[in-house]
Design a protein around this motif. Structure first.
Motif, PDB file in Angstrom:
ATOM      1  N   LYS A 262       0.869  -1.170   0.000  1.00  0.00           N
ATOM      2  CA  LYS A 262       0.000   0.000   0.000  1.00  0.00           C
ATOM      3  C   LYS A 262       0.904   1.216   0.000  1.00  0.00           C
ATOM      4  O   LYS A 262       1.764   1.339   0.873  1.00  0.00           O
ATOM      5  CB  LYS A 262      -0.878  -0.036   1.252  1.00  0.00           C
ATOM      6  N   CYS A 263       0.728   2.092  -0.965  1.00  0.00           N
ATOM      7  CA  CYS A 263       1.594   3.261  -1.070  1.00  0.00           C
ATOM      8  C   CYS A 263       1.532   4.095   0.220  1.00  0.00           C
ATOM      9  O   CYS A 263       0.449   4.412   0.706  1.00  0.00           O
ATOM     10  CB  CYS A 263       1.180   4.122  -2.254  1.00  0.00           C
ATOM     11  N   ARG A 264       2.724   4.456   0.716  1.00  0.00           N
ATOM     12  CA  ARG A 264       2.748   5.222   1.982  1.00  0.00           C
ATOM     13  C   ARG A 264       2.306   6.663   1.788  1.00  0.00           C
ATOM     14  O   ARG A 264       1.955   7.345   2.732  1.00  0.00           O
ATOM     15  CB  ARG A 264       4.167   5.175   2.585  1.00  0.00           C
ATOM     16  N   LYS A 265       2.320   7.131   0.526  1.00  0.00           N
ATOM     17  CA  LYS A 265       1.925   8.523   0.269  1.00  0.00           C
ATOM     18  C   LYS A 265       0.444   8.644  -0.058  1.00  0.00           C
ATOM     19  O   LYS A 265      -0.255   9.466   0.496  1.00  0.00           O
ATOM     20  CB  LYS A 265       2.748   9.097  -0.899  1.00  0.00           C
ATOM     21  N   CYS A 266      -0.032   7.784  -1.016  1.00  0.00           N
ATOM     22  CA  CYS A 266      -1.406   7.988  -1.489  1.00  0.00           C
ATOM     23  C   CYS A 266      -2.335   6.813  -1.194  1.00  0.00           C
ATOM     24  O   CYS A 266      -3.542   6.877  -1.442  1.00  0.00           O
ATOM     25  CB  CYS A 266      -1.418   8.297  -2.990  1.00  0.00           C
ATOM     26  N   GLY A 267      -1.762   5.694  -0.673  1.00  0.00           N
ATOM     27  CA  GLY A 267      -2.614   4.577  -0.279  1.00  0.00           C
ATOM     28  C   GLY A 267      -2.997   3.620  -1.400  1.00  0.00           C
ATOM     29  O   GLY A 267      -3.676   2.623  -1.164  1.00  0.00           O
TER      30      GLY A 267
ATOM     31  N   THR B 172       7.467   0.954  -6.639  1.00  0.00           N
ATOM     32  CA  THR B 172       7.036   2.276  -7.061  1.00  0.00           C
ATOM     33  C   THR B 172       5.532   2.278  -7.294  1.00  0.00           C
ATOM     34  O   THR B 172       5.005   1.422  -8.002  1.00  0.00           O
ATOM     35  CB  THR B 172       7.767   2.692  -8.354  1.00  0.00           C
ATOM     36  N   CYS B 173       4.897   3.254  -6.684  1.00  0.00           N
ATOM     37  CA  CYS B 173       3.444   3.366  -6.775  1.00  0.00           C
ATOM     38  C   CYS B 173       3.020   3.728  -8.197  1.00  0.00           C
ATOM     39  O   CYS B 173       3.614   4.596  -8.829  1.00  0.00           O
ATOM     40  CB  CYS B 173       2.969   4.444  -5.795  1.00  0.00           C
ATOM     41  N   ASN B 174       1.993   3.051  -8.703  1.00  0.00           N
ATOM     42  CA  ASN B 174       1.505   3.297 -10.060  1.00  0.00           C
ATOM     43  C   ASN B 174       0.823   4.646 -10.224  1.00  0.00           C
ATOM     44  O   ASN B 174       0.685   5.142 -11.328  1.00  0.00           O
ATOM     45  CB  ASN B 174       0.500   2.213 -10.454  1.00  0.00           C
ATOM     46  N   ILE B 175       0.373   5.229  -9.140  1.00  0.00           N
ATOM     47  CA  ILE B 175      -0.336   6.505  -9.242  1.00  0.00           C
ATOM     48  C   ILE B 175       0.603   7.685  -9.010  1.00  0.00           C
ATOM     49  O   ILE B 175       0.759   8.556  -9.851  1.00  0.00           O
ATOM     50  CB  ILE B 175      -1.500   6.579  -8.218  1.00  0.00           C
ATOM     51  N   CYS B 176       1.281   7.695  -7.827  1.00  0.00           N
ATOM     52  CA  CYS B 176       2.056   8.892  -7.481  1.00  0.00           C
ATOM     53  C   CYS B 176       3.563   8.716  -7.679  1.00  0.00           C
ATOM     54  O   CYS B 176       4.336   9.625  -7.406  1.00  0.00           O
ATOM     55  CB  CYS B 176       1.746   9.342  -6.057  1.00  0.00           C
ATOM     56  N   SER B 177       3.990   7.526  -8.103  1.00  0.00           N
ATOM     57  CA  SER B 177       5.407   7.242  -8.369  1.00  0.00           C
ATOM     58  C   SER B 177       6.308   7.285  -7.139  1.00  0.00           C
ATOM     59  O   SER B 177       7.523   7.321  -7.264  1.00  0.00           O
ATOM     60  CB  SER B 177       5.991   8.199  -9.425  1.00  0.00           C
TER      61      SER B 177
HETATM   62 ZN   LIG Z   1       1.171   6.504  -4.299  1.00  0.00          ZN
END
Ligand SMILES: [Zn+2]
Length: 297
Positions: free
Chosen positions: A36-41, A54-59
């Motif tokens: 789970k992305c630590r920045k955007c979830g 690497t998060c697919n949304i916020c990188s």
């Molecule tokens: Zn993210």
């Protein structure tokens, strides 16, 4: 992932041949319940070559070590794994000086990392002892007089400890905690942290325990020079001689960390097979701590 089991050093070094093997182990633990992305979830990700995600949304890119107790480890993960293995699987642990020599790091680096490991070894305090529990105090350091019990020598570190006995009178669990004096207020520390109000507690006749017996089930009996608290006094003797022979001197502010280490191993002597995996999991799940926090806390 298959967890590492056992205490065999050769098997251990076969399993963890490179830093990469260790990073893989960490990433499996870190994301065992999914990413789970630590920045955007967001839960979609790409895996990088170095096993960061690497998060697919916020990188946002997060490494397996990020925010764990391996955060900013400067000397390589494999060495760190070996130190964890030794600290968990040997009976005595080792000093920072020995660690420095064995792994080719400076003594200061070894000491800092080992303190982080001791943070991971701290009790969660979520499982208070609720059986037959003996409580006593002891002192560490200063001149040894050979006498057990309370001492008011200001150079000595004062400690309160508790031992839960099995039906056979053996050690089930043991905890120790530094206190400033032998007052009821200080002695209460070990009760609040580690003892359930249902436990059947035995202490010697020190008056400091009387106020605590309003909330806890405490029986006070004569110590008889420790004869009435044999299992507890054996372990007190062990922890003192361990501190003296392995470390020769421990500072007041770190002594609880050494107790973490000692108690962690004692309390897991029945589960030595999985102790390394347990320790690494704790290192991963615990928030990072900086050198400054270690020195100042
Ligand atoms: Zn993210």
């Amino acid at each position: 992932m298959e967890i590492f089991k056992g205490q065999n050093l050769l098997e251990f070094s076969d399993r963890f041949k490179t830093d990469r093997d260790c990073i893989e182990y960490l990433s499996n633990i870190k994301w065992e319940d999914g990413y789970k992305c630590r920045k955007c979830g967001h839960t979609g990700f790409q895996v990088r070559k170095n096993l960061s995600r690497t998060c697919n949304i916020c990188s946002d890119t997060e490494s397996p070590m990020a925010n764990t107790l391996f955060h900013k480890n400067k000397f390589g993960l494999r060495k760190a794994f070996f130190i964890c293995f030794e600290m968990s699987s040997t009976t005595k642990g080792l000093s920072a000086r020995q660690t420095a020599v064995r792994y080719g790091v400076t003594e200061r680096t070894a000491r800092m990392f080992m303190h982080k490991v001791r943070e991971a070894m701290a009790s969660s305090e979520n499982f208070p002892m609720d059986g037959d529990v003996d409580v006593d105090e002891f002192v560490v350091g200063g001149k040894e007089t050979g006498k057990q019990g309370r001492s008011y020598d200001s150079k000595k570190k004062k400690v309160v400890c508790a031992l839960e006995r099995t039906k056979e009178g053996k050690v089930k669990r043991f905890y120790a905690h530094k206190i400033n004096d032998f007052s009821a207020k200080s002695l209460r520390t070990i009760f609040t942290k580690h003892i359930d109000t249902k436990a059947k507690v035995t202490t010697d006749e020190w008056k400091g325990y009387r106020p605590i017996s309003r909330e806890y089930n405490i029986k006070q009996i004569p110590s008889n020079n420790g004869m009435n608290f044999q299992a507890l006094h054996t372990i007190i003797h062990q922890v003192k001689s361990w501190l003296r022979t392995t470390y020769s001197w421990v500072s007041e502010k770190h002594i609880n960390r050494y107790f973490n280490e000692f108690c962690y191993r004692i309390n897991r002597s029945q589960s030595k097979d999985t102790i390394f995996n347990n320790l690494i999991t704790r290192m991963v799940k615990q928030e990072k701590i900086s050198q400054k926090q270690i020195i100042c806390s």
